[in-house]
Design a protein around this motif. Structure first.
Motif, PDB file in Angstrom:
ATOM      1  N   ALA A  85       0.851  -1.188   0.000  1.00 46.21           N
ATOM      2  CA  ALA A  85       0.000   0.000   0.000  1.00 46.21           C
ATOM      3  C   ALA A  85       0.884   1.233   0.000  1.00 46.21           C
ATOM      4  O   ALA A  85       2.107   1.165   0.189  1.00 46.21           O
ATOM      5  CB  ALA A  85      -0.924   0.016   1.213  1.00 46.21           C
ATOM      6  N   GLY A  86       0.249   2.374  -0.210  1.00 40.87           N
ATOM      7  CA  GLY A  86       0.952   3.634  -0.130  1.00 40.87           C
ATOM      8  C   GLY A  86       1.104   4.095   1.307  1.00 40.87           C
ATOM      9  O   GLY A  86       0.479   3.560   2.233  1.00 40.87           O
ATOM     10  N   GLU A  87       1.932   5.108   1.476  1.00 40.41           N
ATOM     11  CA  GLU A  87       2.109   5.701   2.797  1.00 40.41           C
ATOM     12  C   GLU A  87       0.872   6.514   3.183  1.00 40.41           C
ATOM     13  O   GLU A  87       0.120   6.966   2.316  1.00 40.41           O
ATOM     14  CB  GLU A  87       3.348   6.604   2.786  1.00 40.41           C
ATOM     15  N   PRO A  88       0.622   6.647   4.505  1.00 39.72           N
ATOM     16  CA  PRO A  88       1.536   6.332   5.605  1.00 39.72           C
ATOM     17  C   PRO A  88       1.344   4.947   6.207  1.00 39.72           C
ATOM     18  O   PRO A  88       1.886   4.652   7.276  1.00 39.72           O
ATOM     19  CB  PRO A  88       1.161   7.398   6.645  1.00 39.72           C
ATOM     20  N   TRP A  89       0.583   4.061   5.537  1.00 38.98           N
ATOM     21  CA  TRP A  89       0.130   2.845   6.204  1.00 38.98           C
ATOM     22  C   TRP A  89       1.251   1.854   6.463  1.00 38.98           C
ATOM     23  O   TRP A  89       1.196   1.117   7.462  1.00 38.98           O
ATOM     24  CB  TRP A  89      -1.028   2.231   5.424  1.00 38.98           C
ATOM     25  N   ASN A  90       2.282   1.826   5.634  1.00 37.01           N
ATOM     26  CA  ASN A  90       3.426   0.967   5.939  1.00 37.01           C
ATOM     27  C   ASN A  90       4.143   1.449   7.195  1.00 37.01           C
ATOM     28  O   ASN A  90       4.468   0.653   8.088  1.00 37.01           O
ATOM     29  CB  ASN A  90       4.402   0.960   4.750  1.00 37.01           C
ATOM     30  N   SER A  91       4.366   2.759   7.260  1.00 38.36           N
ATOM     31  CA  SER A  91       5.056   3.314   8.438  1.00 38.36           C
ATOM     32  C   SER A  91       4.215   3.177   9.701  1.00 38.36           C
ATOM     33  O   SER A  91       4.755   3.002  10.806  1.00 38.36           O
ATOM     34  CB  SER A  91       5.400   4.787   8.191  1.00 38.36           C
ATOM     35  N   VAL A  92       2.899   3.240   9.573  1.00 34.53           N
ATOM     36  CA  VAL A  92       2.020   3.032  10.735  1.00 34.53           C
ATOM     37  C   VAL A  92       2.170   1.599  11.248  1.00 34.53           C
ATOM     38  O   VAL A  92       2.283   1.363  12.458  1.00 34.53           O
ATOM     39  CB  VAL A  92       0.555   3.331  10.371  1.00 34.53           C
ATOM     40  N   ALA A  93       2.179   0.631  10.335  1.00 39.07           N
ATOM     41  CA  ALA A  93       2.325  -0.770  10.745  1.00 39.07           C
ATOM     42  C   ALA A  93       3.655  -1.000  11.439  1.00 39.07           C
ATOM     43  O   ALA A  93       3.735  -1.735  12.438  1.00 39.07           O
ATOM     44  CB  ALA A  93       2.199  -1.689   9.533  1.00 39.07           C
ATOM     45  N   VAL A  94       4.716  -0.376  10.940  1.00 42.69           N
ATOM     46  CA  VAL A  94       6.033  -0.510  11.580  1.00 42.69           C
ATOM     47  C   VAL A  94       6.024   0.142  12.952  1.00 42.69           C
ATOM     48  O   VAL A  94       6.514  -0.435  13.937  1.00 42.69           O
ATOM     49  CB  VAL A  94       7.121   0.109  10.680  1.00 42.69           C
ATOM     50  N   ALA A  95       5.461   1.344  13.052  1.00 44.94           N
ATOM     51  CA  ALA A  95       5.442   2.073  14.321  1.00 44.94           C
ATOM     52  C   ALA A  95       4.685   1.304  15.394  1.00 44.94           C
ATOM     53  O   ALA A  95       5.018   1.381  16.584  1.00 44.94           O
ATOM     54  CB  ALA A  95       4.815   3.454  14.129  1.00 44.94           C
ATOM     55  N   GLU A  96       3.695   0.531  14.991  1.00 46.97           N
ATOM     56  CA  GLU A  96       2.910  -0.235  15.955  1.00 46.97           C
ATOM     57  C   GLU A  96       3.474  -1.631  16.188  1.00 46.97           C
ATOM     58  O   GLU A  96       2.882  -2.435  16.915  1.00 46.97           O
ATOM     59  CB  GLU A  96       1.454  -0.306  15.491  1.00 46.97           C
ATOM     60  N   GLY A  97       4.617  -1.924  15.573  1.00 51.25           N
ATOM     61  CA  GLY A  97       5.277  -3.212  15.789  1.00 51.25           C
ATOM     62  C   GLY A  97       4.551  -4.385  15.164  1.00 51.25           C
ATOM     63  O   GLY A  97       4.764  -5.528  15.572  1.00 51.25           O
ATOM     64  N   LEU A  98       3.738  -4.125  14.154  1.00 49.78           N
ATOM     65  CA  LEU A  98       2.944  -5.186  13.532  1.00 49.78           C
ATOM     66  C   LEU A  98       3.606  -5.793  12.310  1.00 49.78           C
ATOM     67  O   LEU A  98       3.240  -6.893  11.886  1.00 49.78           O
ATOM     68  CB  LEU A  98       1.568  -4.639  13.135  1.00 49.78           C
ATOM     69  N   GLY A  99       4.533  -5.072  11.702  1.00 48.92           N
ATOM     70  CA  GLY A  99       5.142  -5.564  10.477  1.00 48.92           C
ATOM     71  C   GLY A  99       6.462  -4.902  10.182  1.00 48.92           C
ATOM     72  O   GLY A  99       6.914  -3.993  10.904  1.00 48.92           O
ATOM     73  N   GLU A 100       7.104  -5.374   9.107  1.00 45.34           N
ATOM     74  CA  GLU A 100       8.398  -4.853   8.678  1.00 45.34           C
ATOM     75  C   GLU A 100       8.336  -4.596   7.174  1.00 45.34           C
ATOM     76  O   GLU A 100       7.809  -5.417   6.418  1.00 45.34           O
ATOM     77  CB  GLU A 100       9.513  -5.857   9.000  1.00 45.34           C
ATOM     78  N   ILE A 101       8.864  -3.469   6.753  1.00 44.51           N
ATOM     79  CA  ILE A 101       8.919  -3.146   5.334  1.00 44.51           C
ATOM     80  C   ILE A 101      10.063  -3.934   4.707  1.00 44.51           C
ATOM     81  O   ILE A 101      11.209  -3.828   5.137  1.00 44.51           O
ATOM     82  CB  ILE A 101       9.115  -1.638   5.121  1.00 44.51           C
ATOM     83  N   VAL A 102       9.749  -4.717   3.664  1.00 39.62           N
ATOM     84  CA  VAL A 102      10.767  -5.588   3.064  1.00 39.62           C
ATOM     85  C   VAL A 102      11.057  -5.228   1.610  1.00 39.62           C
ATOM     86  O   VAL A 102      12.042  -5.722   1.035  1.00 39.62           O
ATOM     87  CB  VAL A 102      10.346  -7.069   3.159  1.00 39.62           C
ATOM     88  N   ALA A 103      10.226  -4.407   0.986  1.00 38.34           N
ATOM     89  CA  ALA A 103      10.459  -3.993  -0.393  1.00 38.34           C
ATOM     90  C   ALA A 103       9.704  -2.694  -0.628  1.00 38.34           C
ATOM     91  O   ALA A 103       8.730  -2.383   0.059  1.00 38.34           O
ATOM     92  CB  ALA A 103       9.993  -5.055  -1.387  1.00 38.34           C
ATOM     93  N   THR A 104      10.160  -1.931  -1.605  1.00 41.38           N
ATOM     94  CA  THR A 104       9.487  -0.681  -1.961  1.00 41.38           C
ATOM     95  C   THR A 104       9.178  -0.671  -3.452  1.00 41.38           C
ATOM     96  O   THR A 104       9.854  -1.319  -4.259  1.00 41.38           O
ATOM     97  CB  THR A 104      10.356   0.543  -1.631  1.00 41.38           C
ATOM     98  N   GLY A 105       8.144   0.090  -3.801  1.00 39.78           N
ATOM     99  CA  GLY A 105       7.843   0.256  -5.212  1.00 39.78           C
ATOM    100  C   GLY A 105       9.012   0.848  -5.969  1.00 39.78           C
ATOM    101  O   GLY A 105       9.321   0.438  -7.091  1.00 39.78           O
ATOM    102  N   ALA A 106       9.704   1.813  -5.338  1.00 36.52           N
ATOM    103  CA  ALA A 106      10.857   2.441  -5.983  1.00 36.52           C
ATOM    104  C   ALA A 106      11.996   1.450  -6.182  1.00 36.52           C
ATOM    105  O   ALA A 106      12.813   1.613  -7.092  1.00 36.52           O
ATOM    106  CB  ALA A 106      11.330   3.629  -5.140  1.00 36.52           C
TER     107      ALA A 106
END
Length: 403
Positions: free
Chosen positions: A183-204
């Motif tokens: 998904a787009g931001e800010p939802w990836n950063s929200v998931a990380v901030a809440e300790g629910l997930g880790e960003i493993v790849a980016t569209g860029a």
């Protein structure tokens, strides 16, 4: 004042629309811009198709899909302005991410290795991974398919793709209903901030400077209201330039954080605006200056070749048939002619061409424009492929016997 209603979703990449309204850029062009916040791309699509709004913040592939009759009621959509470049990511649950490289930065820096790691992790996971996507016809989903296909995965067989609104991804991850999402931001950063997930790849990281969100109109409305369209595009051009200026990022994050817009903490929104990406909770954000931007390097120019890349992926994954009429209709969705008309004589450089080889630039390159030269940044695909819009059949053939 000319009233124009525009639907949008609560995402950081809606910034230019929000700024155009809130900071008076639309008003300065005689546009009374009325923004309607919605929850899903299907709702935004329907509002536009059935005339509840005149314009929409829209996924570029969805604009093509609606035009081709692939997504609900068919309607010709015209998108003369790109609202941003890139800005999405793949976030996996901490459990699933643990099967990948233990160093989070390595996952981002080496998307090829990460794709193979993910392929191996699928068989070890407690169930077939369920990955949330914001819409079947989204750049996120197409880039995910492209990335997984490289590693020999069939996204229609090896994982389950579940469509959810972007704003519901974090709660679905928390509830264990999905094992990750793109998904787009800010939802990836929200998931990380809440300790629910880790960003493993980016569209860029999958396609540098790939096509993302656009400003979409019904084609018949756009053709009937050229002056209004031009004034709105000039307002958005100024708003996008304002959004890209680092001096304004703190104020922009505060604006987007308001509940009527994105409604998430300003400090989280500010991360992506500044090119900072938190990969795991408690870790230092990585520097990713090209993760999301709004104006520089002709970011808003609607390259017809990017519409054709979208069409090629529809054909590749069996969503559309290969047909000259479909190809022509897809290319006509991104309206570079309208963009040039609206911004002619201004300070924003206009590219001399409307199509280019996608993925051919490995370093910044000066290209022709009406103001002399324009520098475009690297637009490489992670696997090194180049898309020639004049050779779509050969491009598609090159993927066989892959999925």
């Amino acid at each position: 004042m000319t009233p124009v209603s525009a639907a949008f979703l609560p995402l950081t990449d809606s910034a230019a629309l929000i700024v155009a309204q809130a900071l008076g850029f639309a008003e300065a062009e005689g546009i009374d811009l009325r923004l309607i916040r919605d929850t899903s791309w299907a709702n935004v699509r329907d509002r536009l198709v059935y005339g509840q709004v005149q314009a929409a913040h829209m996924l570029a592939p969805l604009a093509v899909a609606v035009t081709l009759g692939l997504s609900q009621h068919p309607a010709a959509i015209a998108a003369p302005f790109k609202l941003c470049v890139n800005g999405n990511a793949l976030t996996l649950s901490s459990e699933l991410a643990a099967a990948l490289d233990p160093k989070p930065r390595n996952r981002i820096d080496d998307p090829i290795a990460t794709a193979h790691d993910f392929a191996a992790a699928i068989g070890l996971h407690r169930r077939k991974p369920v990955i949330g996507i914001v819409h079947r016809f989204s750049s996120h989903a197409l880039m995910l398919r492209y990335w997984l296909g490289f590693a020999g995965m069939d996204p229609d067989r090896d994982i389950l793709l579940r469509v959810l609104p972007p704003s519901l991804m974090v709660e679905a991850l928390r509830a264990g209903e999905i094992d990750g999402f793109t998904a787009g931001e800010p939802w990836n950063s929200v998931a990380v901030a809440e300790g629910l997930g880790e960003i493993v790849a980016t569209g860029a990281g999958i396609w540098q400077r790939g096509v993302e969100k656009v400003l979409a109109f019904r084609e018949d409305w756009l053709e009937a209201n050229p002056d209004t369209v031009d004034r709105l595009l000039r307002a958005l051009d100024r708003a996008a330039a304002w959004c890209d200026d680092a001096v304004n990022h703190s104020r922009l994050a505060d604006l987007l954080s308001l509940p009527e817009y994105v409604g998430q903490p300003a400090e989280i929104i500010a991360l992506a605006l500044g090119g900072h990406l938190p990969l795991v909770r408690g870790g230092d954000p990585i520097e990713s200056p090209d993760f999301l931007f709004f104006h520089r390097e002709a970011a808003n120019f609607p390259w017809r070749s990017q519409a054709l890349w979208i069409y090629s992926q529809f054909v590749r994954w069996g969503m559309s048939t290969s047909d000259p009429a479909n190809e022509a209709a897809a290319a006509n969705v991104l309206r570079s002619d309208v963009y040039r008309r609206a911004l002619a004589g201004g300070s924003t450089p206009l590219p001399g061409a409307s199509m280019k080889l996608e993925g051919a630039l490995g370093a910044p390159l000066a290209v022709g424009s009406d103001l002399g030269t324009l520098t475009l940044g690297s637009d490489r695909f992670f696997d090194g492929r180049v898309f020639d819009p004049a050779e779509i059949a050969a491009y598609l053939e090159s993927f066989k016997p892959a999925f």
